[in-house]
Design an enzyme around this catalytic site. Structure first.
Site: not given
Ligand code: NDP
Ligand SMILES: O=C(O)C1=N[C@H](C(=O)O)C[C@H](O)C1
Length: 255
Positions: A102, A126, A128, A158, A162, A167-168
């Site tokens: 994701a 995906s 998003n 957002h 952010k 990316g969406t």
């Molecule tokens: N596809 C979708 O629908 C969505 C995608 N996303 C994406 O998900 C990702 C995370 O978003 P978000 O939770 O807001 O980000 P955060 O920065 O809040 O969290 C990132 C997490 O990933 C961990 N991390 C970072 N690098 C690594 C690695 N190499 N291996 C394992 N764990 C790692 C961090 O660890 P630590 O806590 O130890 O720092 C942290 O727990 C982003 O790419 C975002 O765009 C987000 C929402 C929806």
């Molecule tokens: O960073 C986020 O939270 C999200 N990232 C994704 C994006 O960059 O499109 C998906 C969602 O909008 C939330």
């Protein structure tokens, strides 16, 4: 019936919510969570999220050795970490473990690596993973074909922190052959989880396709949907919009 064993990469803003959604779904058992650092190391994600059970032991990337995936077997891996997480689970892909990525901001190098994983495992990618945004993505492409002369603009909103462009939104722009610099507009305010609007402007009417993620649980429900779809699929690269497009084809009312 045997529960589906899940491993999650990432325990941040979104990963925590994803873990919680899987913990609430009796079809699944959360085996472990991997995060970058050592915060809450070897504690249970379940306890940290208020559940009265021990599930989802928390590991650091420092714990991932050649035996990690053998000694902690899972049925599907869900990645909500960041750009470099996928470099740590090549062995899981080689073992044919289904992977749901994701991560919204992959570069070509990571996309190529993910594609290579799909040679040995079913991989769903995906940026998003909500059901709704992928319905929007398919609907927008259909609408563009119906109204090829419409002006189209994309607005994504957002939370304030952010840094990167959604990316969406970039994926929507690519699907509609729109120049990101000219037709994609970003707004960063407050704690907005994720809002994407596609505006089709015509001389006498405007059509707006809008999706709002009002809770990060929407991403968790999307990941659950994706996991149920991916299990049992042959190796290959899948996307949520191809799954949704297939559902469109099967459900378009024939008058
Ligand atoms: N596809 C979708 O629908 C969505 C995608 N996303 C994406 O998900 C990702 C995370 O978003 P978000 O939770 O807001 O980000 P955060 O920065 O809040 O969290 C990132 C997490 O990933 C961990 N991390 C970072 N690098 C690594 C690695 N190499 N291996 C394992 N764990 C790692 C961090 O660890 P630590 O806590 O130890 O720092 C942290 O727990 C982003 O790419 C975002 O765009 C987000 C929402 C929806
Ligand atoms: O960073 C986020 O939270 C999200 N990232 C994704 C994006 O960059 O499109 C998906 C969602 O909008 C939330």
């Amino acid at each position: 019936m045997e529960k589906i064993r899940i491993g999650i990469f990432g325990f941040g803003k979104t990963g925590k919510i994803i873990a919680n959604e899987f913990l609430h779904d009796n079809l699944f058992t959360l085996e472990w969570v991997v995060r970058k650092g050592y915060e809450d190391h070897r504690k249970y994600a379940s306890r940290l999220l208020g559940h009265e059970c021990d599930a989802g032991e928390i590991f650091s990337i420092g714990d991932i050795d050649d035996n990690f995936f053998d000694t902690r077997p899972i049925d599907a891996l869900i990645d909500f970490s960041g750009l470099t997480g996928l470099y740590l689970y090549e062995k899981a892909a080689s073992a044919g473990i289904p992977i749901i990525s994701a991560i919204s901001q992959y570069e070509k190098e990571e996309l190529d690596l993910l594609q290579s994983f799909a040679e040995s495992a079913p991989v769903l990618y995906s940026p998003n993973i909500t059901l709704g945004i992928n319905v929007l993505l398919v609907a927008a492409q259909i609408l563009q074909k119906i109204a090829p002369h419409a002006d189209i603009e994309i607005v994504e909103e957002h939370f304030k922190g952010k840094k990167e462009v959604s990316g969406t939104a970039k994926k929507i722009a690519k699907a509609l052959n729109l120049n990101v610099k000219e037709h994609l507009h970003s707004i960063r305010v407050g704690g907005i989880v994720g809002r994407h609007e596609i505006i089709f402007g015509m001389p006498n009417q405007t059509i707006r396709l809008l999706h709002e993620s009002i809770s990060r649980a929407a991403f968790g429900q999307g990941a659950i949907f994706a996991a149920k779809f991916l299990l049992g699929q042959p190796p290959g690269l899948y996307t949520m919009e191809t799954v949704i497009a297939d559902m469109f084809r099967k459900n378009i009312p024939v008058y």
